[in-house]
Design an enzyme around this catalytic site. Structure first.
Site, mmCIF file in Angstrom:
data_model
loop_
_atom_site.group_PDB
_atom_site.id
_atom_site.type_symbol
_atom_site.label_atom_id
_atom_site.label_comp_id
_atom_site.label_asym_id
_atom_site.label_seq_id
_atom_site.Cartn_x
_atom_site.Cartn_y
_atom_site.Cartn_z
ATOM 1 N N LYS A 86 3.689 20.110 6.643
ATOM 2 C CA LYS A 86 4.581 20.099 5.480
ATOM 3 C C LYS A 86 5.759 21.051 5.679
ATOM 4 O O LYS A 86 6.850 20.810 5.141
ATOM 5 C CB LYS A 86 3.790 20.422 4.202
ATOM 6 C CG LYS A 86 2.775 19.330 3.852
ATOM 7 C CD LYS A 86 3.460 17.971 3.650
ATOM 8 C CE LYS A 86 2.513 16.869 3.274
ATOM 9 N NZ LYS A 86 3.171 15.572 3.074
ATOM 10 N N TYR A 91 -2.262 20.877 8.194
ATOM 11 C CA TYR A 91 -1.596 20.247 7.040
ATOM 12 C C TYR A 91 -0.402 21.089 6.593
ATOM 13 O O TYR A 91 0.704 20.569 6.413
ATOM 14 C CB TYR A 91 -2.596 20.069 5.887
ATOM 15 C CG TYR A 91 -1.932 19.532 4.631
ATOM 16 C CD1 TYR A 91 -1.494 18.204 4.580
ATOM 17 C CD2 TYR A 91 -1.712 20.348 3.524
ATOM 18 C CE1 TYR A 91 -0.859 17.712 3.446
ATOM 19 C CE2 TYR A 91 -1.085 19.857 2.390
ATOM 20 C CZ TYR A 91 -0.656 18.541 2.357
ATOM 21 O OH TYR A 91 -0.017 18.052 1.245
HETATM 22 N N1 LIG Z 1 -2.350 15.881 -4.261
HETATM 23 C C1 LIG Z 1 -1.870 17.071 -3.952
HETATM 24 O O1 LIG Z 1 -2.439 18.121 -4.325
HETATM 25 C C2 LIG Z 1 -0.588 17.164 -3.151
HETATM 26 C C3 LIG Z 1 0.135 18.356 -3.199
HETATM 27 C C4 LIG Z 1 1.309 18.458 -2.473
HETATM 28 C C5 LIG Z 1 1.749 17.400 -1.717
HETATM 29 N N2 LIG Z 1 1.031 16.247 -1.667
HETATM 30 C C6 LIG Z 1 1.534 15.150 -0.822
HETATM 31 O O2 LIG Z 1 1.811 14.043 -1.646
HETATM 32 C C7 LIG Z 1 1.751 12.843 -0.871
HETATM 33 C C8 LIG Z 1 0.957 11.807 -1.638
HETATM 34 O O3 LIG Z 1 -0.369 12.254 -1.763
HETATM 35 P P1 LIG Z 1 -1.239 12.040 -3.077
HETATM 36 O O4 LIG Z 1 -1.585 13.360 -3.592
HETATM 37 O O5 LIG Z 1 -0.611 11.054 -3.975
HETATM 38 O O6 LIG Z 1 -2.571 11.480 -2.394
HETATM 39 P P2 LIG Z 1 -3.317 10.077 -2.429
HETATM 40 O O7 LIG Z 1 -3.641 9.696 -3.827
HETATM 41 O O8 LIG Z 1 -4.433 10.230 -1.448
HETATM 42 O O9 LIG Z 1 -2.221 9.067 -1.863
HETATM 43 C C9 LIG Z 1 -1.935 8.938 -0.500
HETATM 44 C C10 LIG Z 1 -1.272 7.590 -0.261
HETATM 45 O O10 LIG Z 1 -0.970 7.466 1.139
HETATM 46 C C11 LIG Z 1 -1.539 6.249 1.642
HETATM 47 N N3 LIG Z 1 -1.948 6.447 3.035
HETATM 48 C C12 LIG Z 1 -2.885 7.317 3.495
HETATM 49 N N4 LIG Z 1 -3.015 7.178 4.821
HETATM 50 C C13 LIG Z 1 -2.150 6.195 5.207
HETATM 51 C C14 LIG Z 1 -1.835 5.582 6.443
HETATM 52 N N5 LIG Z 1 -2.460 5.941 7.567
HETATM 53 N N6 LIG Z 1 -0.900 4.610 6.466
HETATM 54 C C15 LIG Z 1 -0.279 4.213 5.329
HETATM 55 N N7 LIG Z 1 -0.528 4.767 4.126
HETATM 56 C C16 LIG Z 1 -1.458 5.732 4.072
HETATM 57 C C17 LIG Z 1 -2.726 5.967 0.725
HETATM 58 O O11 LIG Z 1 -3.017 4.593 0.624
HETATM 59 P P3 LIG Z 1 -4.075 3.767 1.523
HETATM 60 O O12 LIG Z 1 -5.357 4.535 1.540
HETATM 61 O O13 LIG Z 1 -4.147 2.471 0.787
HETATM 62 O O14 LIG Z 1 -3.447 3.632 2.861
HETATM 63 C C18 LIG Z 1 -2.170 6.423 -0.623
HETATM 64 O O15 LIG Z 1 -1.385 5.393 -1.191
HETATM 65 C C19 LIG Z 1 1.158 13.245 0.476
HETATM 66 O O16 LIG Z 1 2.182 13.353 1.432
HETATM 67 C C20 LIG Z 1 0.548 14.619 0.199
HETATM 68 O O17 LIG Z 1 0.501 15.417 1.347
HETATM 69 C C21 LIG Z 1 -0.121 16.102 -2.380
#
Ligand SMILES: NC(=O)c1ccc[n+]([C@@H]2O[C@H](COP(=O)([O-])OP(=O)(O)OC[C@H]3O[C@@H](n4cnc5c(N)ncnc54)[C@H](OP(=O)(O)O)[C@@H]3O)[C@@H](O)[C@H]2O)c1
Length: 257
Positions: free
Chosen positions: A156, A152
């Site tokens: 990133k 992961y």
């Molecule tokens: N949360 C953290 O701590 C954090 C920190 C830094 C960066 N990020 C980054 O922020 C971004 C958003 O994450 P989040 O924290 O908002 O997590 P999240 O709530 O799990 O959201 C992830 C989104 O991506 C979609 N998704 C997952 N797998 C997919 C696939 N195979 N095809 C299409 N859509 C897909 C999910 O929807 P479906 O399940 O409906 O497909 C959901 O809408 C990610 O890139 C993550 O790496 C998160």
């Protein structure tokens, strides 16, 4: 023809909050994620509340054909994408020797390959129009190696490096590229990654709306890298000042608590 914002991963967390920012500003939306029912609910809510048009495309972006299908659908409907938000992504927790290879492969397909494909497909038309905004969602993880989430963190680092290079390549072409680099955010991410709730993560966790708002503002301002949060902004500085062997040890220790 009015410009649309295309947001991947729009059914929850950061992606949903970014979509709401566009809707509040009267910008039409294309929402992409896998859960169709949830996408439809969000579409109905946004259309009723903000009066913008919302197209939903239920796609699994780990499928190699998915970005092409999205691009074709958008072209077929004569929609102009002025804002591209590559946000969909997930994490995988555990020592690399123990984790499931298929899951790690899907992580690379989603976090790296689909993001690359979406950029390749949608940016040329922005360059032609000399107008466009792109946000690639990276993470603070991009600034260091991440034992226990190695793949992961590496994915990133790719997103950050790619976005910074694109930012330079495209700024003379009228296209602004930002990398959003949040620390821990309260979303579905942690549960999906099967992460332990460490004290560090609990202490610094931010709300998705705050992160999305900062990303949205940074995008409009044409910032290359957006890091929401005060302490979080110091992380890239600290990781540059510290010897790399200490950075990776500290990253490992923070996951072990
Ligand atoms: N949360 C953290 O701590 C954090 C920190 C830094 C960066 N990020 C980054 O922020 C971004 C958003 O994450 P989040 O924290 O908002 O997590 P999240 O709530 O799990 O959201 C992830 C989104 O991506 C979609 N998704 C997952 N797998 C997919 C696939 N195979 N095809 C299409 N859509 C897909 C999910 O929807 P479906 O399940 O409906 O497909 C959901 O809408 C990610 O890139 C993550 O790496 C998160």
């Amino acid at each position: 023809m009015e410009g649309y914002a295309l947001v991947t991963g729009a059914t929850s967390g950061i992606g949903l909050e970014i979509a709401l920012n566009f809707a509040r500003d009267g910008i039409h939306l294309i929402l992409v994620a896998r859960r169709e029912e949830k996408l439809n609910e969000i579409r109905d809510r946004i259309e009723a509340q903000y009066g913008v048009k919302v197209l939903v495309l239920a796609k699994d972006l780990t499928r190699e054909e998915a970005p092409d299908e999205i691009h074709e659908e958008v072209e077929k409907r004569g929609i102009r994408v002025d804002y591209l938000i590559n946000n969909a992504g997930f994490g995988s927790f555990g020592r690399l020797k123990d984790t499931d290879y298929e899951k790690e492969k899907d992580l690379v397909k989603l976090n790296v390959l689909s993001l690359l494909q979406m950029n390749k497909l949608f940016i040329p038309a922005m360059v032609e129009r000399h107008f466009g905004y792109v946000m690639n969602v990276a993470s603070l993880a991009a600034f260091m190696p991440g034992p226990v989430m190695a793949n992961y963190y590496a994915s990133k680092a790719y997103v950050l490096s790619l976005s910074e290079a694109m930012h330079e390549e495209l700024k003379e072409e009228g296209v602004k590229v930002s990398a959003l680099c949040p620390g821990p955010v309260r979303t579905e991410f942690q549960e999906r990654a099967e992460m332990k709730k460490t004290d560090t993560a609990k202490a610094f966790i931010m709300e998705a709306k705050k992160v999305a708002d900062a990303g949205y503002l940074g995008l409009w301002r044409g910032k290359a890298v957006v890091i929401p949060g005060t302490f979080e902004k110091m992380v890239p500085v600290l990781t540059k000042l510290m010897p790399r062997c200490l950075v990776r040890k500290a990253a490992f220790l923070s996951q072990k608590e």
